[in-house]
Design an enzyme around this catalytic site. Sequence first.
Site, PDB file in Angstrom:
ATOM      1  NE  ARG A   1      -3.740   2.409   2.699  1.00 29.07           N
ATOM      2  CZ  ARG A   1      -4.227   3.054   3.654  1.00 29.07           C
ATOM      3  NH1 ARG A   1      -3.956   2.385   4.895  1.00 29.07           N
ATOM      4  NH2 ARG A   1      -4.907   4.219   3.396  1.00 29.07           N
ATOM      5  CG  HIS A   2      -1.016   4.928  -0.763  1.00 28.09           C
ATOM      6  ND1 HIS A   2      -1.353   5.452   0.456  1.00 28.09           N
ATOM      7  CD2 HIS A   2      -2.345   4.400  -1.300  1.00 28.09           C
ATOM      8  CE1 HIS A   2      -2.347   5.518   0.632  1.00 28.09           C
ATOM      9  NE2 HIS A   2      -3.172   4.914  -0.250  1.00 28.09           N
TER      10      HIS A   2
ATOM     11  NE  ARG B   1      -5.464   7.528   1.452  1.00 23.93           N
ATOM     12  CZ  ARG B   1      -6.241   7.710   2.475  1.00 23.93           C
ATOM     13  NH1 ARG B   1      -6.535   8.968   2.771  1.00 23.93           N
ATOM     14  NH2 ARG B   1      -7.132   6.881   2.319  1.00 23.93           N
TER      15      ARG B   1
ATOM     16  CG  HIS C   1      -4.875   2.212  -3.997  1.00 25.63           C
ATOM     17  ND1 HIS C   1      -4.881   3.524  -3.733  1.00 25.63           N
ATOM     18  CD2 HIS C   1      -4.825   1.968  -5.207  1.00 25.63           C
ATOM     19  CE1 HIS C   1      -4.422   4.081  -4.906  1.00 25.63           C
ATOM     20  NE2 HIS C   1      -4.580   3.190  -5.813  1.00 25.63           N
ATOM     21  CG  ASP C   2      -7.284   1.058   1.827  1.00 23.60           C
ATOM     22  OD1 ASP C   2      -7.539   1.297   0.406  1.00 23.60           O
ATOM     23  OD2 ASP C   2      -7.780   1.824   2.702  1.00 23.60           O
TER      24      ASP C   2
END
Length: 425
Positions: free
Chosen positions: A45-46, A49, A294-295
């Site tokens: 995941r990133h 944010r 992503h999640d």
Amino acid sequence: MSPAEISVSHSRWFLLYFFITFMCFLVFDQASAEKKLKFVVMVFRHGDRSPVETYPKDKYQESSWPDGFGQLTELGIEQHYELGKYLRKRYSGFLNETYSNNEVYVRSSDKDRTLMSAQANLAGLYPPVGRQIWNKNITWRPIPVHTVPLSEDNMLYMPLKNCPQYKKLEEETYASKELQSLLDPYKDFINSLQKDTGLSSKELNEEHKWWKVSDALFCERSHNYTLPEWATPDVLDKLLKLSDIGMSSLYGVYKQHEKSRLQGGVLVGSILKNITYAANEPSSNLKLIMYSGHDTTIAALQMALNVSNGKLAPYAACHIFELYEADDGKYNIEMYYRNDSTVDPYLLTLPGCNSSCPLTMFTDLTSSIIVEDWKKECGVTEDGYTSSGAVVGLSIAVAFLSVAVLGLLIFYCHRRKSLLHYENV
């Protein structure tokens, strides 16, 4: 017992302890020698944010965030740089110290935060050395990260769009007894959010927009923004639990297997295809594939594999697949999940197999969630229309054609009638 007997007894215990210790070292050394790492695939995941969006009454709207909504923060960059350094340490001796385009392939969803996370990760994984130092004052070098437009992304930007059958399952899930039983304890709490958030009852109860509230407050608290008085620790805890339920409902809770075939199974199929290729093509130089998502990407993947812990994947969480070759030439897959940078990754076990699962068994156990024709199972025809849409389109075309034919017949009859009343001069 005499001193001599005690001495002999101690000597025997020492010899027994030495023997057991020696055998343990021998077994562990043999176990490590029996397998060799051949290939790695990871999905992460990133990093941290800003909120993707927020609720109407939030005093911190998009202008309150330096780079706007949904953007990677400096903390997010740091998180992925740390993950990259961890991966450098974990795969030291397996990966080259310098970047090689033949050795690693990186793909990201087409979002700023995932593209930037991948770049920050690679900066930690491949700090330039030797000839790759292009500026002695900058310990970084560019490394390609591949992507496709979101409208064409059928692997990382979950849940995958343009799938009518999944949309139908999603609507059924909202109305299902399974989901409602999970949400019932929070009904009063959800309704109480209307006053403080400005969201309507429909938005909160039918559209589940409470995730906006949860996400915004989580980001604001992480960045030391002052939270509203109503956002107590109890409220934040309930919102987090609701977010876990909401994420689980996307890929599970109701008809999980059917959803997995249309969502996470697509990613599992791609990963297995690459792992199988690496096993069958030992001459291949490719050692590592990295997916920046992503999640929702990790949730879809883990729900499809039945290894989910039911919790939202934290920032920079990483699911790792490692392919090992044994002395007998057979291949095994091991899975690890790193969701906490302070401890070693957790070993995951595919249900029905061992933690070190034979590739053939792993393939068999996941075969039921992998579809051959995703568009067909989604109900999408070759030209991009849904099967129901094609029927509607055909019906409309037939209707227009019928009207046109009827119009021509009326015109022809009227014209013929007029000609019959003409007289010769």
